[in-house]
Design a protein around this motif. Sequence first.
Motif, short mmCIF file in Angstrom:
data_model
loop_
_atom_site.label_atom_id
_atom_site.label_comp_id
_atom_site.label_asym_id
_atom_site.label_seq_id
_atom_site.Cartn_x
_atom_site.Cartn_y
_atom_site.Cartn_z
N ALA A 1 -1.38 -4.58 -7.86
CA ALA A 1 -0.29 -3.61 -7.64
C ALA A 1 -0.57 -2.32 -8.41
O ALA A 1 -0.36 -1.21 -7.91
N LEU A 2 -1.11 -2.50 -9.63
CA LEU A 2 -1.43 -1.33 -10.46
C LEU A 2 -2.58 -0.53 -9.82
O LEU A 2 -2.52 0.70 -9.72
N ILE A 3 -3.59 -1.27 -9.38
CA ILE A 3 -4.74 -0.60 -8.74
C ILE A 3 -4.29 0.17 -7.51
O ILE A 3 -4.76 1.27 -7.24
N ARG A 4 -3.35 -0.41 -6.80
CA ARG A 4 -2.82 0.27 -5.60
C ARG A 4 -2.24 1.63 -5.95
O ARG A 4 -2.32 2.57 -5.17
N TRP A 5 -1.65 1.69 -7.14
CA TRP A 5 -1.05 2.97 -7.56
C TRP A 5 -2.14 4.01 -7.86
O TRP A 5 -1.97 5.19 -7.59
N ILE A 6 -3.23 3.51 -8.44
CA ILE A 6 -4.27 4.44 -8.89
C ILE A 6 -5.33 4.69 -7.82
O ILE A 6 -5.86 5.80 -7.69
N SER A 7 -5.65 3.66 -7.07
CA SER A 7 -6.80 3.75 -6.16
C SER A 7 -6.67 4.88 -5.14
O SER A 7 -5.63 5.04 -4.49
N PRO A 8 -7.74 5.65 -4.99
CA PRO A 8 -7.69 6.73 -4.00
C PRO A 8 -7.77 6.21 -2.56
O PRO A 8 -7.58 6.96 -1.61
N PHE A 9 -8.06 4.91 -2.42
CA PHE A 9 -8.18 4.35 -1.07
C PHE A 9 -6.87 3.74 -0.58
O PHE A 9 -6.77 3.33 0.56
N THR A 10 -5.88 3.65 -1.47
CA THR A 10 -4.66 2.91 -1.15
C THR A 10 -4.01 3.35 0.16
O THR A 10 -3.77 2.54 1.05
N TYR A 11 -3.75 4.66 0.24
CA TYR A 11 -2.98 5.13 1.41
C TYR A 11 -3.79 5.06 2.69
O TYR A 11 -3.27 4.79 3.77
N LEU A 12 -5.09 5.29 2.54
CA LEU A 12 -5.99 5.17 3.69
C LEU A 12 -6.00 3.73 4.18
O LEU A 12 -5.83 3.45 5.38
N TRP A 13 -6.15 2.84 3.23
CA TRP A 13 -6.21 1.42 3.54
C TRP A 13 -4.90 0.93 4.17
O TRP A 13 -4.90 0.28 5.21
N GLN A 14 -3.80 1.27 3.53
CA GLN A 14 -2.50 0.82 4.04
C GLN A 14 -2.17 1.47 5.37
O GLN A 14 -1.55 0.86 6.24
N GLY A 15 -2.59 2.71 5.53
CA GLY A 15 -2.37 3.40 6.81
C GLY A 15 -3.13 2.72 7.93
O GLY A 15 -2.62 2.54 9.05
N LEU A 16 -4.37 2.32 7.61
CA LEU A 16 -5.18 1.64 8.64
C LEU A 16 -4.55 0.30 9.01
O LEU A 16 -4.50 -0.08 10.19
N TYR B 1 2.71 4.05 8.89
CA TYR B 1 1.55 4.93 9.08
C TYR B 1 1.89 6.36 8.61
O TYR B 1 1.16 6.96 7.82
N ALA B 2 3.02 6.85 9.12
CA ALA B 2 3.43 8.23 8.78
C ALA B 2 3.69 8.36 7.28
O ALA B 2 3.29 9.34 6.65
N PHE B 3 4.33 7.31 6.70
CA PHE B 3 4.62 7.35 5.27
C PHE B 3 3.32 7.43 4.46
O PHE B 3 3.19 8.23 3.52
N ASN B 4 2.36 6.58 4.86
CA ASN B 4 1.09 6.55 4.10
C ASN B 4 0.31 7.85 4.25
O ASN B 4 -0.34 8.29 3.31
N LEU B 5 0.39 8.43 5.44
CA LEU B 5 -0.29 9.72 5.65
C LEU B 5 0.32 10.78 4.73
O LEU B 5 -0.40 11.52 4.05
N PHE B 6 1.64 10.79 4.68
CA PHE B 6 2.35 11.77 3.86
C PHE B 6 2.08 11.51 2.37
O PHE B 6 1.71 12.41 1.60
#
Lengths: 323, 265
Positions: B209-224, B235-240
């Motif tokens: 959960a902590l890594i998700r906050w920091i990781s630069p891939f989080t929103y890309l990954w979750q958006g995918l 999708y829209a939330f993660n993009l934003f």
Amino acid sequence: MSEGNGAVVVAAEGLTKYYGKHKAVENLHLKVHAGEIYALLGPNGAGKTTALLMLLGIITPTSGRVLLFGEELRDSSFALKRRIGVVSEYQNLYTSMTVWEYLAFFADLYSVDRKEERIEYWLTTLQLADYADDYVGALSHGMRQKLGLIRALLHDPDLLILDEPTSGLDARAIEQVRRLIQAERKRGKAILFSSHILTDVERLADRVGILHQGRLLVEGDMEQLCEAAGKETQVEVQLQSVLPEVIAALRREPCVHKVLEENNRLLITTSKAADSLSQISQAITSAGGVILSMQTKRASLEEAFLTITNANVTTLADGLKDR
Amino acid sequence: MRFHIISVIGKRDFLISFRTFWFYGALLLSLLIASFSIASYLAYVEQNGLLVIKNPLFPPLIIVTLVGAGYLGLWAAISMATERIRGTLEVLFYGPVDVISFILGKSLGLFGVYPLIMLGWTLYIFYASLITRLPLPEHLPLILLLSSGLVLDVIGFGALLSVLLNSIRSTALMSIAIFGLSLAIPLGEPFWLEWVAYPIRQQLSSILALIRWISPFTYLWQGLLAIEVGDFTSYAFNLFAGMIYAGFALGLACYSLRRKGVRRP
């Protein structure tokens, strides 16, 4: 040329820089005018580069302020920065670009008009035209130095700041750079350069500031520097014949410190009092001597520098080696 | 004026990125992984006569996206660190360049490379679909839009690392470690959850959960993932949110560089 011929381009007011407890520059005040070459002279580690980098806003001073063209320089003073050309001691070039690409990149950054023409002009002037397509990484040290100089001149800046501009250049290139600096001065540019090479300073500078252990010890033109260097001056007098009475008369003069005889020539060390020359000539003629010629020998910049900084032999030797 | 400087630096970095060996190395690596993935489907079909899988070209496309983004993040970190440590940054600052124009110029220059990478990969996926008759990934334009938007997260994070560390080697190693972990932990989550005992799993989940906050891939990954399950709100939330993350990372990089100074360490 002396101070005050043009508008003040660089004004440093009480610049001080400490690195922890180490004092790199202390309370530096200096002004450089348009159409003037100002040299910061000092041994290695005197604080010259730190001073220049503070003027450029690269190093933040601990205290004091800098005005360039009457304005305080900020990170985002784009228009102001476009009026400055800088050559650093270490060129720090993009080695994976060709010479042409490198210059075109900086020409674009500075929005240079007719950039191809300007680049070609400078490459030809500094004999780098044949290397335009070579990678910067393949250039010799001297060529890199010249490339740095072209980068600094490409946008026709009003102020040139040069940190050891002739360092590592061969004799011909040094002469070329000196001529170029003089030509820019004639065009009304303000030039501030740092050097530990006495010949460069002696031949180029209108005014010199001697920086030692972070302090500007003395500032002025060559004449003023040599004045500041000591209280004595040497007078060389050529006589028809040297009579013992003449030497005795001279030794009685309070302004005369030392008299040396060599053939029909006298080397007299005297105080710098304005009337010492007339006292000497009077003493000689009243003792029956006939003066053929008489001239004052000015202390060289090297002597002045040594006297002022009381520099140790090693640091001076560094400077002399590069002459 | 700043916009002009950003465009000049960006253009230079855009062009230079095609000259590096590593660019083609990263392309080759993602080509090999994607092709291996497609080949494994075909081998499975050959052996079993049937493959039941939804959206079969989606995983290869994700791999390509993540490798491309990771490469650009790593390159951003190394290239900015190199400028600072080799003193070319100082030379830029003698002229009309400031912290914002430098960081944005470099980042946007690399950001401009990504659509070209994705264009190439789209053609590859089309070609793979044509010759294997596997269907094209669903919502392909959304995937491309998301990844193109959020690659700036990874670049911004790379920029921040380059400013915080004081050598090119440490920047490269730290970037590889962080990007590797950021990818490996969520990708491996389904596997390690099965193998790890419950109390440790709980701890690991907190770390994740902590890594998700920091990781630069989080929103890309979750958006995918949101695209895969058809959750377009997510999708829209993660993009934003990803765009906010990019802005924050780049802003922090600018702030840190201003604090640290441009003089070579």
